[in-house]
Scaffold this motif. Structure first.
Motif, mmCIF file in Angstrom:
data_model
loop_
_atom_site.group_PDB
_atom_site.id
_atom_site.type_symbol
_atom_site.label_atom_id
_atom_site.label_comp_id
_atom_site.label_asym_id
_atom_site.label_seq_id
_atom_site.Cartn_x
_atom_site.Cartn_y
_atom_site.Cartn_z
ATOM 1 N N ASP A 52 0.837 -1.216 0.000
ATOM 2 C CA ASP A 52 0.000 0.000 0.000
ATOM 3 C C ASP A 52 0.861 1.251 0.000
ATOM 4 O OD1 ASP A 52 -2.780 -0.504 -0.009
ATOM 5 O OD2 ASP A 52 -2.601 -1.432 1.973
ATOM 6 N N LYS A 53 1.891 1.222 0.838
ATOM 7 C CA LYS A 53 2.791 2.385 0.961
ATOM 8 C C LYS A 53 3.510 2.633 -0.355
ATOM 9 C CE LYS A 53 3.937 1.808 5.811
ATOM 10 N NZ LYS A 53 4.760 0.985 6.655
ATOM 11 N N ASP A 57 3.658 5.953 -2.724
ATOM 12 C CA ASP A 57 4.903 6.724 -2.874
ATOM 13 C C ASP A 57 6.007 5.775 -3.388
ATOM 14 O OD1 ASP A 57 7.193 8.252 -2.641
ATOM 15 O OD2 ASP A 57 6.763 8.958 -0.612
ATOM 16 N N PHE A 58 6.076 5.653 -4.712
ATOM 17 C CA PHE A 58 7.051 4.725 -5.317
ATOM 18 C C PHE A 58 8.482 5.029 -4.869
ATOM 19 C CE2 PHE A 58 4.195 4.088 -9.323
ATOM 20 C CZ PHE A 58 3.559 3.016 -8.723
ATOM 21 N N GLU A 59 8.862 6.286 -4.928
ATOM 22 C CA GLU A 59 10.265 6.647 -4.644
ATOM 23 C C GLU A 59 10.691 6.228 -3.245
ATOM 24 O OE1 GLU A 59 11.639 10.586 -5.676
ATOM 25 O OE2 GLU A 59 10.286 10.570 -7.408
ATOM 26 N N LEU A 65 10.228 -2.592 -0.866
ATOM 27 C CA LEU A 65 9.305 -3.599 -1.406
ATOM 28 C C LEU A 65 10.053 -4.690 -2.169
ATOM 29 C CD1 LEU A 65 6.316 -4.499 -1.844
ATOM 30 C CD2 LEU A 65 6.397 -3.248 -4.004
ATOM 31 N N GLN A 66 11.056 -4.293 -2.967
ATOM 32 C CA GLN A 66 11.799 -5.318 -3.721
ATOM 33 C C GLN A 66 12.520 -6.277 -2.780
ATOM 34 O OE1 GLN A 66 11.129 -5.917 -6.739
ATOM 35 N NE2 GLN A 66 10.002 -4.006 -6.868
ATOM 36 N N ILE A 67 13.107 -5.736 -1.725
ATOM 37 C CA ILE A 67 13.817 -6.602 -0.771
ATOM 38 C C ILE A 67 12.818 -7.548 -0.094
ATOM 39 C CG2 ILE A 67 15.153 -6.613 1.411
ATOM 40 C CD1 ILE A 67 16.774 -5.682 -1.042
ATOM 41 N N TYR A 68 11.664 -7.008 0.231
ATOM 42 C CA TYR A 68 10.634 -7.835 0.869
ATOM 43 C C TYR A 68 10.207 -8.977 -0.056
ATOM 44 C CZ TYR A 68 6.322 -9.291 3.091
ATOM 45 O OH TYR A 68 5.343 -10.052 3.670
ATOM 46 N N PHE A 69 9.912 -8.649 -1.320
ATOM 47 C CA PHE A 69 9.487 -9.681 -2.270
ATOM 48 C C PHE A 69 10.596 -10.717 -2.484
ATOM 49 C CE2 PHE A 69 5.889 -7.095 -4.107
ATOM 50 C CZ PHE A 69 4.932 -8.071 -3.944
ATOM 51 N N LEU A 70 11.827 -10.247 -2.567
ATOM 52 C CA LEU A 70 12.938 -11.174 -2.797
ATOM 53 C C LEU A 70 13.030 -12.182 -1.648
ATOM 54 C CD1 LEU A 70 15.334 -12.025 -4.532
ATOM 55 C CD2 LEU A 70 16.700 -10.230 -3.450
ATOM 56 N N ALA A 71 12.936 -11.677 -0.421
ATOM 57 C CA ALA A 71 13.010 -12.565 0.752
ATOM 58 C C ALA A 71 11.843 -13.555 0.746
ATOM 59 C CB ALA A 71 12.996 -11.736 2.032
ATOM 60 N N GLU A 72 10.642 -13.046 0.462
ATOM 61 C CA GLU A 72 9.462 -13.917 0.459
ATOM 62 C C GLU A 72 9.578 -15.007 -0.605
ATOM 63 O OE1 GLU A 72 6.580 -13.930 2.546
ATOM 64 O OE2 GLU A 72 8.133 -12.839 3.617
ATOM 65 N N ARG A 73 9.996 -14.610 -1.815
ATOM 66 C CA ARG A 73 10.071 -15.599 -2.896
ATOM 67 C C ARG A 73 11.192 -16.605 -2.637
ATOM 68 N NH1 ARG A 73 6.204 -13.039 -6.081
ATOM 69 N NH2 ARG A 73 6.795 -10.960 -6.776
ATOM 70 N N PHE A 74 12.252 -16.148 -2.028
ATOM 71 C CA PHE A 74 13.354 -17.058 -1.735
ATOM 72 C C PHE A 74 12.907 -18.101 -0.693
ATOM 73 C CE2 PHE A 74 17.608 -18.473 -0.703
ATOM 74 C CZ PHE A 74 18.188 -18.499 -1.960
ATOM 75 N N PHE A 100 9.987 -5.352 -12.527
ATOM 76 C CA PHE A 100 9.646 -4.322 -11.548
ATOM 77 C C PHE A 100 10.840 -3.443 -11.138
ATOM 78 C CE2 PHE A 100 6.209 -7.395 -11.163
ATOM 79 C CZ PHE A 100 5.099 -6.577 -11.123
ATOM 80 N N ALA A 101 11.915 -4.075 -10.641
ATOM 81 C CA ALA A 101 13.042 -3.260 -10.167
ATOM 82 C C ALA A 101 13.608 -2.432 -11.322
ATOM 83 C CB ALA A 101 14.117 -4.164 -9.560
ATOM 84 N N LYS A 102 13.744 -3.061 -12.483
ATOM 85 C CA LYS A 102 14.307 -2.378 -13.660
ATOM 86 C C LYS A 102 13.423 -1.186 -14.068
ATOM 87 C CE LYS A 102 16.514 -3.905 -17.899
ATOM 88 N NZ LYS A 102 15.822 -3.836 -19.168
ATOM 89 N N MET A 103 12.138 -1.424 -14.083
ATOM 90 C CA MET A 103 11.212 -0.361 -14.494
ATOM 91 C C MET A 103 11.290 0.824 -13.524
ATOM 92 S SD MET A 103 7.168 -0.719 -15.200
ATOM 93 C CE MET A 103 6.160 -0.286 -13.822
#
Ligand SMILES: Nc1ncnc2c1ncn2[C@@H]1O[C@H](COP(=O)(O)OP(=O)(O)O)[C@@H](O)[C@H]1O
Ligand SMILES: Nc1ncnc2c1ncn2[C@H]1C[C@H](O)[C@@H](COP(=O)(O)O)O1
Length: 222
Positions: A52-53, A57-59, A65-74, A100-103
């Motif tokens: 949600d956050k 506010d993407f910036e 968020l990317q770190i969170y997703f990486l940990a979850e998927r791992f 996502f990260a690249k974009m």
């Protein structure tokens, strides 16, 4: 005979479903897992503390968020490995970095330092010989118009409030990404070419196609 045996899909197969937001990955994951008697691995949206956050506010939140997703998927990857396969996975780990990260970096909503830190971590964790890749990546594709309609119907406010230009950019990037993706075998499915939700709909033609792709890719690896 069950569909899995009928179409020669190995018990230990790992199938990952890729595609843009709203295209139908979770729905497909459930349908395939049920038909194959496989376990599922889902992205957890409701309990994600950053999502949600991030949309607000993407910036500020893209790196977190990317770190969170990486940990979850791992963690999910580890669970799949411990069970010895037999899984359908909702979204591949490769989309996190390839899309996502690249974009967000290229659009200026993730800093260069954060992007480098993230991709270094991703490469060290995922792009190693020790990381098991899926047997098959099913890529779901459809028109931007159909996908926007699905995002609207599903009704997650954070996605509905996001400008259409964001989904349009993502849609274009997915097309480019899949055209050069070669980390594991890919099977493309257009969302207008199957019907798994209506009463007369069936997942069997998809399972048949999966069986065919798996045979081909296992033969290539011999
Ligand atoms: N085959 C389909 N036909 C029609 N609607 C679908 C189909 N698959 C998914 N949907 C609908 O589209 C929306 C997004 O689907 P979902 O599976 O949550 O997508 P994703 O996981 O890719 O974000 C949901 O409202 C879902 O009910
Ligand atoms: N790696 C990601 N970066 C940013 N946002 C992401 C990432 N992975 C998933 N998301 C978002 C996109 C959607 O709003 C939700 C769930 O994705 P869905 O395609 O609907 O399963 O998380």
């Amino acid at each position: 005979m069950n569909l899995r045996d009928q179409y020669g899909i190995p018990k230990d197969a790992v199938i990952t479903i890729a595609g843009t937001v709203g295209v139908g990955k979770s729905t497909m994951t459930n349908a395939l897992a049920q038909a194959l008697n496989f376990r599922t691995s889902f992205e957890k949206v409701d309990t994600n503390p950053y999502l949600d956050k991030f949309y607000a506010d993407f910036e500020r939140w893209s790196f977190h968020l990317q770190i969170y997703f990486l940990a979850e998927r791992f963690k999910e990857q580890k669970r799949i490995f411990e069970y010895g396969g037999g899984f359908v996975q909702d979204r591949s780990i490769y989309e996190d970095t390839g899309i996502f990260a690249k974009m967000h970096y290229e659009k200026g909503t993730m800093t260069e330092v954060d992007y480098e830190t993230y991709t270094n971590l991703f490469d060290a964790m995922v792009m190693t010989p020790y990381f098991p890749h899926p047997d098959l990546l099913i890529y779901l594709e459809g028109s931007l118009e159909d996908i926007l309609a699905r995002i609207e119907t599903r009704g997650r406010p954070m996605e509905q409030q996001t400008p259409i230009s964001y989904w349009e950019e993502m849609h274009g990037r997915y097309e480019n990404w899949i055209n050069s993706f070669n980390t594991c075998p890919v099977m493309r499915l257009n969302i207008n070419d199957y019907d798994i939700l209506s009463n007369g709909g069936s997942v069997e033609p998809i399972i048949e196609k999966i069986g065919y792709f798996m045979k081909q890719s296992r033969n290539l690896r011999k």
